[in-house]
Design a protein around this motif. Structure first.
Motif, short mmCIF file in Angstrom:
data_model
loop_
_atom_site.label_atom_id
_atom_site.label_comp_id
_atom_site.label_asym_id
_atom_site.label_seq_id
_atom_site.Cartn_x
_atom_site.Cartn_y
_atom_site.Cartn_z
N ALA A 34 0.84 -1.21 0.00
CA ALA A 34 0.00 0.00 0.00
C ALA A 34 0.88 1.26 0.00
CB ALA A 34 -0.92 0.01 1.21
N MET A 35 2.01 1.20 0.70
CA MET A 35 2.91 2.35 0.76
C MET A 35 3.72 2.48 -0.52
SD MET A 35 2.35 3.70 3.64
CE MET A 35 3.65 4.80 4.11
N THR A 36 4.36 1.38 -0.95
CA THR A 36 5.30 1.50 -2.07
C THR A 36 4.62 1.65 -3.42
OG1 THR A 36 5.47 -0.90 -2.06
CG2 THR A 36 7.25 0.30 -0.98
N SER A 37 3.31 1.31 -3.53
CA SER A 37 2.67 1.47 -4.84
C SER A 37 1.85 2.76 -4.90
CB SER A 37 1.78 0.25 -5.15
OG SER A 37 0.77 0.17 -4.18
N ASN A 38 1.97 3.60 -3.86
CA ASN A 38 1.24 4.87 -3.87
C ASN A 38 2.22 6.02 -4.16
OD1 ASN A 38 0.38 7.44 -2.55
ND2 ASN A 38 -1.47 6.26 -2.10
N LEU A 39 1.89 6.81 -5.18
CA LEU A 39 2.81 7.88 -5.61
C LEU A 39 3.25 8.77 -4.45
CD1 LEU A 39 4.20 9.65 -7.85
CD2 LEU A 39 2.06 10.91 -7.97
N PHE A 40 2.28 9.22 -3.64
CA PHE A 40 2.63 10.18 -2.59
C PHE A 40 3.36 9.53 -1.41
CE2 PHE A 40 -0.76 12.19 -5.01
CZ PHE A 40 -0.07 13.34 -5.38
N PHE A 41 2.86 8.34 -0.95
CA PHE A 41 3.53 7.67 0.16
C PHE A 41 4.94 7.25 -0.26
CE2 PHE A 41 -0.87 6.15 1.69
CZ PHE A 41 -1.04 7.35 2.36
N HIS A 42 5.09 6.89 -1.53
CA HIS A 42 6.36 6.39 -2.01
C HIS A 42 7.44 7.48 -2.02
CE1 HIS A 42 8.93 3.51 -3.83
NE2 HIS A 42 9.10 4.20 -4.93
N LEU A 43 7.02 8.75 -1.91
CA LEU A 43 7.99 9.84 -1.87
C LEU A 43 8.85 9.79 -0.62
CD1 LEU A 43 5.88 12.83 -3.20
CD2 LEU A 43 7.65 11.57 -4.39
N HIS A 44 8.33 9.11 0.43
CA HIS A 44 9.12 8.99 1.65
C HIS A 44 10.01 7.76 1.57
CE1 HIS A 44 7.11 12.13 3.86
NE2 HIS A 44 5.98 11.73 3.30
N PRO A 45 11.23 7.85 2.08
CA PRO A 45 12.07 6.66 2.11
C PRO A 45 11.50 5.62 3.08
CG PRO A 45 13.23 8.57 3.02
CD PRO A 45 11.86 9.02 2.66
N VAL A 46 12.04 4.38 3.02
CA VAL A 46 11.49 3.32 3.86
C VAL A 46 11.62 3.68 5.34
CG1 VAL A 46 11.66 0.86 4.40
CG2 VAL A 46 12.16 1.67 2.09
N LYS A 47 12.80 4.25 5.71
CA LYS A 47 13.00 4.65 7.10
C LYS A 47 13.22 6.15 7.14
CE LYS A 47 15.43 0.67 8.98
NZ LYS A 47 16.79 0.29 9.39
N VAL A 48 12.58 6.83 8.10
CA VAL A 48 12.85 8.26 8.26
C VAL A 48 13.19 8.54 9.72
CG1 VAL A 48 11.45 9.17 6.36
CG2 VAL A 48 10.39 8.75 8.56
N SER A 49 14.04 9.55 9.94
CA SER A 49 14.40 9.85 11.32
C SER A 49 13.33 10.75 11.92
CB SER A 49 15.75 10.56 11.36
OG SER A 49 15.60 11.86 10.86
N ARG A 50 13.23 10.72 13.23
CA ARG A 50 12.25 11.58 13.91
C ARG A 50 12.53 13.03 13.61
NH1 ARG A 50 9.09 9.17 17.70
NH2 ARG A 50 9.75 7.08 18.24
N LYS A 51 13.85 13.37 13.55
CA LYS A 51 14.23 14.77 13.37
C LYS A 51 13.67 15.32 12.05
CE LYS A 51 18.15 17.85 13.26
NZ LYS A 51 19.53 17.95 12.85
#
Ligand code: HEM
Length: 245
Positions: A34-51
């Motif tokens: 659901a995340m990787t096949s969605n254009l907008f969600f896919h803009l985020h890398p798999v892991k993101v830092s809290r900062k």
């Protein structure tokens, strides 16, 4: 028929499958699809830092610039239904938009304010990128794309300024193109190319109009896509790396 069988039938239907290439996100595989096949969600890398997720890290200025560009395209298309780029008709059609077109004044103001706000947002975004050191490798390519986007934003603002064809626009562009004329060596040629003659007139208006509604927005749209894609490929916002170290 119970709720879960309705859901199963829905998510297995051909129409659903043609939109969403995954099942209902109630298991790890479908959740990640659901995340990787969605254009907008896919803009985020798999892991993101809290900062990098903190509002105060980027103030969302890049996203704000993109949204303002969207508003400008939408309101600009609406204005194009009425505006005529001729020296006789430009000012009267602009007044018509303000005074007799339904929501015309609102649309014109939205376009004007979004344009001012976009120039401001892009400059602040650039300052934020500079102060967080996000221009450093591997993001130097995106910094250069950013500089081109800044110039295109300024260019869109400058070309749009002439279109109302009132005294303010006429003299602002006269002064602006005269300044360009003082550039060493190429000044006169640049001025003539911009004006399409020796002074601000019909050729200038049609040139500025074409640049404003076709060439510059197309370039901005293409480069913003490359810019955002690059952010993703460089591992998300620079804050991610700082936390990893
Ligand atoms: C039309 C103008 C622009 C748009 C729509 C835009 C859009 C974005 C977006 C959505 C992001 C990711 C989220 C964020 O940082 O808010 C971003 C990041 C970035 N932008 Fe822009 N930008 C524009 C202009 C610029 C300019 C003028 C520069 C610099 C000269 C620049 C350099 C960068 C860099 C280096 C990043 C990565 C930041 C990081 O990793 O922390 N951008 N941009």
């Amino acid at each position: 028929m119970n709720k879960s069988s309705i859901l199963t039938r829905l998510t297995n239907s051909r129409v659903w499958r043609s939109f969403f290439r995954h099942g209902w996100p109630d298991n790890p595989l479908d959740r990640s699809l659901a995340m990787t096949s969605n254009l907008f969600f896919h803009l985020h890398p798999v892991k993101v830092s809290r900062k990098s997720l903190k509002w105060s890290y980027s103030f969302g200025l890049g996203i704000i610039s993109s949204i303002l560009f969207g508003v400008l395209v939408f309101t600009g298309i609406l204005l194009m239904f009425y505006y005529v780029p001729s020296v006789e008709r430009a000012y009267p059609t602009m007044k018509e938009i303000q005074l007799s077109v339904p929501l015309g004044q609102f649309t014109r103001n939205m376009h004007r304010w979004a344009a001012h706000a976009m120039v401001l947002a892009v400059i602040l975004h650039m300052a934020r990128v500079f102060y967080t050191g996000a221009y450093k490798p591997p993001r130097e390519f995106n910094w250069v794309i950013g500089v081109i986007l800044l110039l295109l934003t300024m260019g869109s603002s400058f070309t749009g300024y002439l279109l109302p064809w009132d005294q303010l626009s006429f003299w602002a562009i006269t002064v602006g193109t005269n300044i360009a004329g003082y550039a060493p060596g190429v000044g006169d040629t640049v001025r003539q190319i911009l004006l399409g003659g020796v002074e601000v007139g019909q050729s200038t208006l049609i040139r500025f109009y074409t640049l404003h509604i076709a060439l510059l927005p197309t370039l901005v749209a293409l480069l913003v896509s490359v810019h955002i894609w690059r952010v993703r490929k460089d591992g998300g916002l620079a804050a991610n790396e700082v936390e990893e170290r």
